[in-house]
Design a protein around this motif. Structure first.
Motif, PDB file in Angstrom:
ATOM      1  N   ASN A   1      -1.420   3.997   9.104  1.00 39.77           N
ATOM      2  CA  ASN A   1       0.010   3.719   9.149  1.00 39.77           C
ATOM      3  C   ASN A   1       0.378   2.586  10.089  1.00 39.77           C
ATOM      4  O   ASN A   1       1.350   1.948  10.120  1.00 39.77           O
ATOM      5  N   HIS A   2      -0.665   2.197  11.184  1.00 41.52           N
ATOM      6  CA  HIS A   2      -0.471   1.048  11.851  1.00 41.52           C
ATOM      7  C   HIS A   2      -0.517  -0.327  10.988  1.00 41.52           C
ATOM      8  O   HIS A   2       0.497  -1.214  10.958  1.00 41.52           O
ATOM      9  N   ILE A   3      -1.332  -0.244  10.008  1.00 35.81           N
ATOM     10  CA  ILE A   3      -1.561  -1.599   9.025  1.00 35.81           C
ATOM     11  C   ILE A   3      -0.359  -1.477   8.426  1.00 35.81           C
ATOM     12  O   ILE A   3       0.364  -2.698   8.049  1.00 35.81           O
ATOM     13  N   ALA A   4       0.163  -0.378   7.857  1.00 33.50           N
ATOM     14  CA  ALA A   4       1.551  -0.118   6.817  1.00 33.50           C
ATOM     15  C   ALA A   4       2.541  -0.775   7.754  1.00 33.50           C
ATOM     16  O   ALA A   4       3.349  -1.766   7.205  1.00 33.50           O
ATOM     17  N   GLU A   5       2.845  -0.280   8.727  1.00 30.70           N
ATOM     18  CA  GLU A   5       3.853  -0.725   9.736  1.00 30.70           C
ATOM     19  C   GLU A   5       3.763  -2.290  10.017  1.00 30.70           C
ATOM     20  O   GLU A   5       4.926  -3.376  10.094  1.00 30.70           O
ATOM     21  N   ARG A   6       2.399  -3.209  10.124  1.00 33.61           N
ATOM     22  CA  ARG A   6       2.381  -4.518  10.293  1.00 33.61           C
ATOM     23  C   ARG A   6       3.058  -5.233   8.932  1.00 33.61           C
ATOM     24  O   ARG A   6       3.490  -6.003   9.169  1.00 33.61           O
ATOM     25  N   ALA A   7       2.334  -4.371   7.869  1.00 30.91           N
ATOM     26  CA  ALA A   7       2.953  -5.280   6.548  1.00 30.91           C
ATOM     27  C   ALA A   7       4.460  -5.057   6.363  1.00 30.91           C
ATOM     28  O   ALA A   7       5.118  -6.119   5.932  1.00 30.91           O
ATOM     29  N   VAL A   8       5.070  -4.224   6.895  1.00 27.10           N
ATOM     30  CA  VAL A   8       6.522  -3.749   6.870  1.00 27.10           C
ATOM     31  C   VAL A   8       7.244  -4.941   7.740  1.00 27.10           C
ATOM     32  O   VAL A   8       8.416  -5.649   7.268  1.00 27.10           O
ATOM     33  N   GLU A   9       6.665  -5.079   8.968  1.00 22.72           N
ATOM     34  CA  GLU A   9       7.200  -6.074   9.693  1.00 22.72           C
ATOM     35  C   GLU A   9       6.920  -7.570   9.065  1.00 22.72           C
ATOM     36  O   GLU A   9       7.760  -8.654   9.138  1.00 22.72           O
ATOM     37  N   LYS A  10       5.991  -7.924   8.396  1.00 28.18           N
ATOM     38  CA  LYS A  10       5.375  -9.480   8.099  1.00 28.18           C
ATOM     39  C   LYS A  10       6.240  -9.722   6.787  1.00 28.18           C
ATOM     40  O   LYS A  10       6.452 -10.772   6.355  1.00 28.18           O
ATOM     41  N   TRP A  11       6.370  -8.847   5.641  1.00 27.19           N
ATOM     42  CA  TRP A  11       7.134  -8.959   4.313  1.00 27.19           C
ATOM     43  C   TRP A  11       8.259  -8.235   4.161  1.00 27.19           C
ATOM     44  O   TRP A  11       8.283  -7.293   4.658  1.00 27.19           O
ATOM     45  N   ASN A  12       9.033  -8.693   3.194  1.00 27.72           N
ATOM     46  CA  ASN A  12      10.160  -7.987   2.967  1.00 27.72           C
ATOM     47  C   ASN A  12       9.983  -6.875   1.869  1.00 27.72           C
ATOM     48  O   ASN A  12       9.866  -7.389   0.515  1.00 27.72           O
ATOM     49  N   LEU A  13       9.667  -5.782   1.975  1.00 28.90           N
ATOM     50  CA  LEU A  13       9.125  -4.775   0.934  1.00 28.90           C
ATOM     51  C   LEU A  13      10.093  -3.666   0.832  1.00 28.90           C
ATOM     52  O   LEU A  13      11.147  -3.349   1.579  1.00 28.90           O
ATOM     53  N   CYS A  14      10.052  -2.915  -0.409  1.00 29.14           N
ATOM     54  CA  CYS A  14      10.870  -1.930  -0.953  1.00 29.14           C
ATOM     55  C   CYS A  14      10.014  -0.870  -0.562  1.00 29.14           C
ATOM     56  O   CYS A  14      10.540   0.361   0.123  1.00 29.14           O
ATOM     57  N   GLN A  15       8.815  -0.334  -1.181  1.00 30.85           N
ATOM     58  CA  GLN A  15       8.180   0.735  -1.163  1.00 30.85           C
ATOM     59  C   GLN A  15       6.621   0.208  -0.912  1.00 30.85           C
ATOM     60  O   GLN A  15       6.177  -0.857  -0.934  1.00 30.85           O
ATOM     61  N   LEU A  16       6.033   1.248  -0.222  1.00 30.46           N
ATOM     62  CA  LEU A  16       4.485   1.014   0.218  1.00 30.46           C
ATOM     63  C   LEU A  16       3.512   2.230   0.257  1.00 30.46           C
ATOM     64  O   LEU A  16       4.093   3.334   0.417  1.00 30.46           O
ATOM     65  N   VAL A  17       2.476   2.225  -0.565  1.00 36.65           N
ATOM     66  CA  VAL A  17       1.602   3.176  -0.235  1.00 36.65           C
ATOM     67  C   VAL A  17       0.230   2.659  -0.101  1.00 36.65           C
ATOM     68  O   VAL A  17      -0.423   1.598  -0.424  1.00 36.65           O
ATOM     69  N   MET A  18      -0.593   3.612   0.482  1.00 37.39           N
ATOM     70  CA  MET A  18      -1.942   3.654   0.928  1.00 37.39           C
ATOM     71  C   MET A  18      -2.538   5.022   0.842  1.00 37.39           C
ATOM     72  O   MET A  18      -2.289   5.934   1.644  1.00 37.39           O
TER      73      MET A  18
END
Lengths: 79, 142
Positions: B65-82
């Motif tokens: 979840n930490h990694i996902a949150e960092r990705a959401v801050e860095k790029w303009n994303l719609c959906q994310l899965v891990m």
């Protein structure tokens, strides 16, 4: 204090958790690493070990207490 | 970040690729990137019969979840899965899936690579390889 073990460290120790008696005076991450490597010298053969406290990576100077969930994290290899 | 809607982060016994792809659907998205890590049949010159993944589930999910949150801050994303698998796997089976959808491909390519690279560095999951006659824990990072 209860310590959770995973992966190769669980196999070296031979069980999934360790109990450290209070009289051993293990109060920091650094002391815990020393406590483990003194009793299980094979751990020294690993590239590194990390300690997690309540699901976060801890640094050597971080304090430990028995209310936290503490785990030994050998080198990871997910993905 | 404005149109970000949904993150799917979990650890499962078996990865369902259809579920993961469905979780990336978003009407604002013009790009979907999906990385699937699978079991190789050879490692260090030996034939791999199977793998076992061990996970410290609670911490692994928190770190994912930490990694996902960092990705959401860095790029303009719609959906994310891990999604990472635990337990026994054989060559060819998927063991990890990361993916994102975004309006344009640059964000989804970059974010997808970031998710898998960071997962491999910090998420507490361990791989044990089983060969014909022996087995070995893999010490990948550090």
């Amino acid at each position: 204090m209860e310590i959770l073990l995973f992966g190769i460290i669980r196999e070296i120790v031979g069980k999934p958790r360790l109990s450290i008696p209070p009289q051993d005076q293990v109060h920091s991450v650094k002391m815990l690493k020393s406590w483990i490597t003194e009793r299980y010298p094979a751990v020294r053969g690993l590239p590194s070990i990390a300690i997690a406290v309540d699901y976060e990576f801890a640094t050597d100077t971080d304090p430990l207490n028995s209310e936290s969930e503490i785990a030994v994290i050998p080198p990871v290899s997910g993905g | 970040m404005a149109n970000f809607l949904f993150m799917l982060v979990k650890i499962v016994d078996d990865i369902d690729l259809n579920e993961v792809y469905a979780a990336l659907q978003n009407p604002s998205a013009g790009a979907v990137n999906l990385f699937v890590g699978t079991v190789r049949s050879h490692s260090n010159g030996k034939e791999v019969v199977r793998l076992e993944f061990e996970s410290y589930d609670g911490m692994a999910l928190q770190q994912m979840n930490h990694i996902a949150e960092r990705a959401v801050e860095k790029w303009n994303l719609c959906q994310l899965v891990m999604v990472h698998a635990r337990g026994g796997k054989v060559p060819g089976q998927p063991v990890v899936v990361v993916g994102v959808s975004s309006a344009h491909r640059h964000d989804s390519f970059s974010a997808c690579r970031f998710l898998i690279d960071e997962l491999k560095k910090t998420v507490p999951i361990w791989k044990k390889e089983f060969y014909e006659d022996t087995s070995s824990w893999i010490n990948a990072h550090p």
